[in-house]
Design an enzyme around this catalytic site. Structure first.
Site: not given
Length: 611
Positions: A306, A393
Site C-alpha cells: 500500500e 499484479y
C-alpha cells in the site's frame, strides 16, 4: 460521444469534475447518507453533462454562482448492472459549478454499515470502499480514474464517534447551519449530540481513492508522519502499533527508491474483519484488514504494497480498469524493492515465489476465457470485481522485472524515477507508458516483444521463476509430499507464515485425505492464527472430502470478509458435489449480511456459477 472509459458514462468531449465540496449527514439508523455536493468542472460547459450514479436518490440540482436557479436533470430509469444509472444535467451557458442534493441507498455498493453488536467497541461503524467503480454509489461523479479531483468533506456524525478520511483533517467542531448546503434541514444537521469532522484533500486523486470511516476509532502514533487508527480499544491498537512499528522507516526507504513522498502523512486504519481487501491504498489513510496483524511484523508486507502505491497508482494512475496493471504491476515491483531493503533479498524472493505460484494458478482459473490473462484485457460490459485477479499484479511485475533484467537495475531505477516525475498526478493508459518506454529506452522493442507482453494471453516465455535458496528448498519439500514425506520439524523451525504459504501453494492438488490430516496433525495448520496459512490449508483439504475441517471452514467464512479468503473457500466448496456444496450455500445464507456489498456480490457469483 466518445467514451473515456468502458466503466463510466463520462463523455470524452465534455469537461470533467475537478473539485467536489461534499457535506454528508451519516444516518446510522437508516444506513443512509443525506448529502450535498458542490461540483466544479475543469472548464465551463453548456448543455448536457453526464455523471455516474448507482442507487442514489437525487433530490435537486441548481446553479452555484449568483442566485441559485434549478437545473433540469434526469436519472435513467433502468440501471445498467455494471455502470449504474447516468445522471443527465442540462447546464445553463458557461456553467463552471453546480450543486446537487441526494441520498445514498442502504444497499450502496461502496458502503458497509455495522450495528453496535457487530463491532468490538459496541458503537455503530461505517466505512467506504470505492475501488473499482463504487464511488458513484456515494456521490454523483465522473467515476473514472481518468478524472482526478480534489475535495473538501464534512462528515456529520454522533458525538460519541470519531471519523477519518483519506484527506487532511482540518477540525472537529460543532455543526453550523451554513455547512450542509441543503443536504438535510438545519434542525437535523445541527441537532444536539452531533459533531462535524472536516477534511480537505488538496492533491488530485481518482474517485476510487475517496474514502472515509466513522465509528469508535482510537489511534497510536508510530512516527512523525505515521499513525495507526483502529476500532476495538487499547488491545487492538497496541497490537497494531507493534505490528507496524517500522512503517516510518519503510516510508524513508520508499523515498530513497522512488523520490519524494508527496502525501504528507502515511496513516493506517485497521478496519473491522468484514473489510473485503487486505489493504486499500487510500492516500494519507490506508485501510487494512485486521488479518494482517499476525504478531510477527509480517503485516508489514501488506503495508509495503500500500505504501508503494503512494508513487505507483496514487501519483500515477491507470486511466481505465483495462490498464489496471499500470497500478498493480508497478506497485508489486515497488513493494518487492522496499521489502528487499527492509527485510532482505531472500524475503523478497520468497514474496516473488508466492506471486509466481499465484500467477500460474490464475492461468488455470481463466483457462476458459484467456482474455483476462492479458495485461490489457477488453472489459466493456464486465464488472471489474468479477475478474479481479493476480494477473495485473504478477504478470505486470514480471513484465517490469523483464525490462530490469534487460537494461540493468541502475538504468531501470533511473527510468522509474523519470517515469514517476513525468506523470505524477496524472492518469495514463498503457499506450502512453509504452511510448515513454520506447523513447527513454531506445531499441527496447527490438529486445523484448512488448506486444506479446501486453496483448498476449498466458505467461510469456521470457517470464522467469524466481531463484533463491529458500524458494528452491520449499518447492523441493513440497514435491516430496506426494510420496508421503512430510517436512521435518527442523526443516520448518524457522518458517514464518510466508514459507508455509509457499509450501502449501506448491503441494499437488490430487492428494489423499490421510496425507492432509497427517500434515495437520503434525503442524496444526488448520488452527493457524495466520489466515494466509489457514486458508491455503483448508483449500487443500476441501476437495479431499475431509469433513473434519468443515467447522474451521465455516468459522473462517463467518469471521472474516476478505475476498482473498472468500473466493478460494467458496469456490472449493461449490465445485464439489453433495455436502460441500450444501455447506457453501448454508454458510452464505447465514453470513451474507456480515460481508461488505462487494464481497457479497463476489460470493453470490461464485455460488451461482457452480449451481
Amino acid at each position: 460521444m466518445p467514451p473515456v472509459d468502458p466503466h463510466s458514462y463520462t463523455d470524452g468531449d465534455h469537461p470533467v469534475t475537478a473539485k467536489a465540496a461534499l457535506a454528508f449527514y451519516l444516518d446510522f439508523a437508516a444506513s443512509t447518507i443525506h448529502a450535498s455536493a458542490l461540483l466544479t468542472l475543469s472548464a465551463p460547459h453548456s448543455g448536457d453533462l453526464l455523471l455516474d450514479t448507482r442507487a442514489l436518490a437525487v433530490h435537486s440540482a441548481s446553479t452555484a454562482s449568483g442566485p441559485p436557479s434549478p437545473i433540469p436533470f434526469s436519472l435513467a430509469d433502468a440501471a445498467d448492472p455494471v455502470l449504474g444509472s447516468a445522471l443527465t444535467l442540462t447546464l445553463p451557458p458557461d456553467t463552471t459549478s453546480f450543486l446537487l442534493t441526494f441520498s445514498t441507498s442502504p444497499s450502496a455498493s461502496a458502503l458497509q454499515w455495522l450495528s453496535p453488536p457487530q463491532t468490538a467497541s459496541s458503537l455503530p461503524f461505517v466505512f467506504s470502499q470505492c475501488q473499482s467503480i463504487h464511488a458513484r454509489s456515494v456521490f454523483p461523479c465522473h467515476d473514472t480514474p481518468a478524472a482526478r479531483i480534489t475535495f473538501d468533506l464534512l462528515l456529520n456524525v454522533p458525538t460519541q464517534l470519531s471519523a477519518v478520511a483519506a484527506a487532511r483533517h482540518v477540525s472537529r467542531r460543532d455543526p453550523l447551519p451554513s455547512d450542509h448546503r441543503g443536504a438535510c434541514d438545519d434542525a437535523l444537521w445541527c441537532a444536539p449530540g452531533r459533531i462535524v469532522e472536516e477534511f480537505q484533500m488538496e492533491q488530485s486523486v481518482p474517485p476510487y481513492l475517496f474514502a472515509f470511516a466513522a465509528g469508535g476509532i482510537g489511534f497510536r502514533d508510530l512516527g512523525p508522519r505515521t499513525r495507526v487508527y483502529a476500532e476495538g480499544g487499547d488491545k487492538v491498537l497496541d497490537e497494531a502499533a507493534r505490528e507496524f512499528a517500522g512503517v516510518e522507516e519503510m516510508v524513508k526507504v520508499g523515498e530513497s527508491l522512488f523520490g519524494p513522498y508527496e502525501w504528507e502523512r502515511f496513516d493506517l486504519l485497521v478496519l473491522p474483519p468484514s473489510f473485503p481487501y487486505g489493504g486499500m491504498e487510500n492516500p494519507r489513510m490506508v485501510f487494512l484488514t485486521p488479518t494482517v496483524i499476525k504478531g510477527d511484523a509480517a503485516g508489514a508486507q501488506v503495508v509495503a504494497h500500500e505504501l508503494a502505491h503512494s508513487w505507483t497508482g496514487n501519483l500515477i494512475t491507470n486511466k481505465t480498469n483495462e490498464d489496471f496493471w499500470l497500478n498493480e504491476g508497478f506497485t508489486t515491483y515497488a513493494e518487492r524493492r522496499i521489502v528487499e531493503v527492509v527485510q532482505g533479498e531472500e524475503r523478497a524472493a520468497l514474496n516473488m515465489g508466492i506471486g509466481w505460484r499465484g500467477l500460474n494458478r490464475m492461468m488455470e482459473r481463466f483457462k476458459d476465457n484467456m482474455e483476462y490473462t492479458k495485461l490489457k484485457p477488453k472489459m466493456a460490459g464486465i464488472d471489474p470485481d468479477d475478474v479481479y485477479s493476480e494477473v495485473p499484479y504478477e504478470k505486470g511485475f514480471q513484465f517490469l522485472w523483464r525490462i530490469e533484467r534487460q537494461i540493468g537495475r541502475p538504468a531501470f531505477d533511473e527510468f522509474l524515477k523519470n517515469y514517476i516525475s513525468t506523470f505524477k498526478f496524472k492518469s495514463i493508459d498503457t499506450e502512453t507508458f509504452l511510448e515513454f518506454l520506447k523513447t527513454n529506452v531506445p531499441g527496447i522493442e527490438n529486445q523484448i516483444d512488448l506486444q506479446l507482453w501486453i496483448e498476449g494471453t498466458g505467461i510469456p516465455p521470457d517470464a522467469m521463476e524466481p531463484e533463491s535458496a529458500i524458494y528452491k528448498k520449499i518447492c523441493s519439500l513440497a514435491a516430496e509430499f506426494k510420496s508421503g514425506k512430510l517436512p521435518s520439524e527442523d526443516e520448518v523451525a524457522d518458517w514464518s507464515g510466508q514459507e508455509w504459504e509457499l509450501y502449501l501453494e506448491n503441494l499437488p492438488t490430487d492428494v489423499e485425505a490421510s496425507q492432509v490430516t497427517a500434515l495437520d496433525e503434525r503442524y496444526k495448520l488448520s488452527e493457524s492464527c495466520d489466515y494466509e496459512v489457514k486458508v491455503a490449508f483448508l483449500q487443500l483439504a476441501i476437495p479431499t472430502g475431509c469433513r473434519c475441517y468443515f467447522n474451521e471452514v465455516e468459522k473462517c467464512l463467518k469471521q472474516v470478509g476478505r475476498m482473498k479468503y472468500l473466493r478460494p473457500l467458496y469456490s472449493s466448496l461449490a465445485r464439489c458435489s453433495g455436502e460441500e456444496k450444501m455447506l457453501a450455500h448454508r454458510i452464505f445464507s447465514e453470513a451474507h449480511e456480515f460481508y461488505h456489498p462487494i464481497a457479497r456480490s463476489v460470493a453470490e457469483s461464485i455460488l451461482s456459477k457452480h449451481g
